[in-house]
Motif scaffolding. Structure first.
Motif, short mmCIF file in Angstrom:
data_model
loop_
_atom_site.label_atom_id
_atom_site.label_comp_id
_atom_site.label_asym_id
_atom_site.label_seq_id
_atom_site.Cartn_x
_atom_site.Cartn_y
_atom_site.Cartn_z
N TYR A 82 -17.01 11.68 -34.84
CA TYR A 82 -16.08 10.91 -34.03
C TYR A 82 -15.30 9.99 -34.96
N LEU A 113 -14.70 7.83 -25.23
CA LEU A 113 -14.39 9.01 -26.02
C LEU A 113 -13.08 9.59 -25.53
N GLN A 115 -10.46 12.88 -26.48
CA GLN A 115 -10.35 14.12 -27.23
C GLN A 115 -8.92 14.63 -27.16
N ASN A 120 -12.25 14.22 -31.94
CA ASN A 120 -12.94 13.25 -31.09
C ASN A 120 -12.64 11.85 -31.61
#
Length: 154
Positions: A82, A113, A115, A120
């Protein structure tokens, strides 16, 4: 240079928060446990294999890269990476003192989060727990991996 990188990170955050073709970017609240990593060394391979760029053997380099404005990441236990855009109220995005205190540490992070394009992005609301450096690998690589020191004979 650092201000350019931070401006780029701020732009990335703005892109994630801005409406995209009439749709607002939707985040998902997550809790992720993993190590705060130096994304440059992790992705480029400049310092060696992925196990050489985590934990105590890579701590000093991770500090230098973060201080120099290289975006940090969070390498989750399942191997997912991430990109950390922000931690808490840190106005400097992912390059401020907060990250310097967490470099190479295993943390549990609570945040949003996002995307996009196969990447990510994590906006950390809170570091729920800081387990310090749990990946101790000096036995294998020493304080500085030998392969990261240029050979003067080449």
């Amino acid at each position: 240079m650092r201000s350019q990188i931070l401006t780029g990170l701020a732009s990335a955050i703005a892109l994630l928060a801005a409406p995209i073709a009439g749709h607002a970017a939707e985040g998902t609240r997550v809790q992720v446990t993993g190590e705060i990593i130096d994304t440059w060394c992790y992705y480029s391979g400049v310092m060696g294999s992925p196990d050489a760029v985590v934990g105590s053997a890579h701590h000093t380099c991770a500090l230098w890269c973060s201080a120099g404005g290289i975006p940090v990441g969070l390498l989750a236990e399942d191997g997912t990476v991430y990109m950390v855009l922000k931690v808490g109220d840190d106005a400097e995005a992912a390059g401020g003192d907060t990250i310097l205190n967490l470099a190479a540490h295993t943390v549990e992070a609570d945040g949003m989060l996002y995307q996009r394009d196969g990447l990510n992005y994590l906006v950390v609301s809170e570091v729920v727990s800081d387990m310090d450096i749990t990946n101790v690998n000096h036995d294998d690589y020493g304080n500085v991996p030998s392969f990261s020191i240029p050979d003067p004979n080449k």
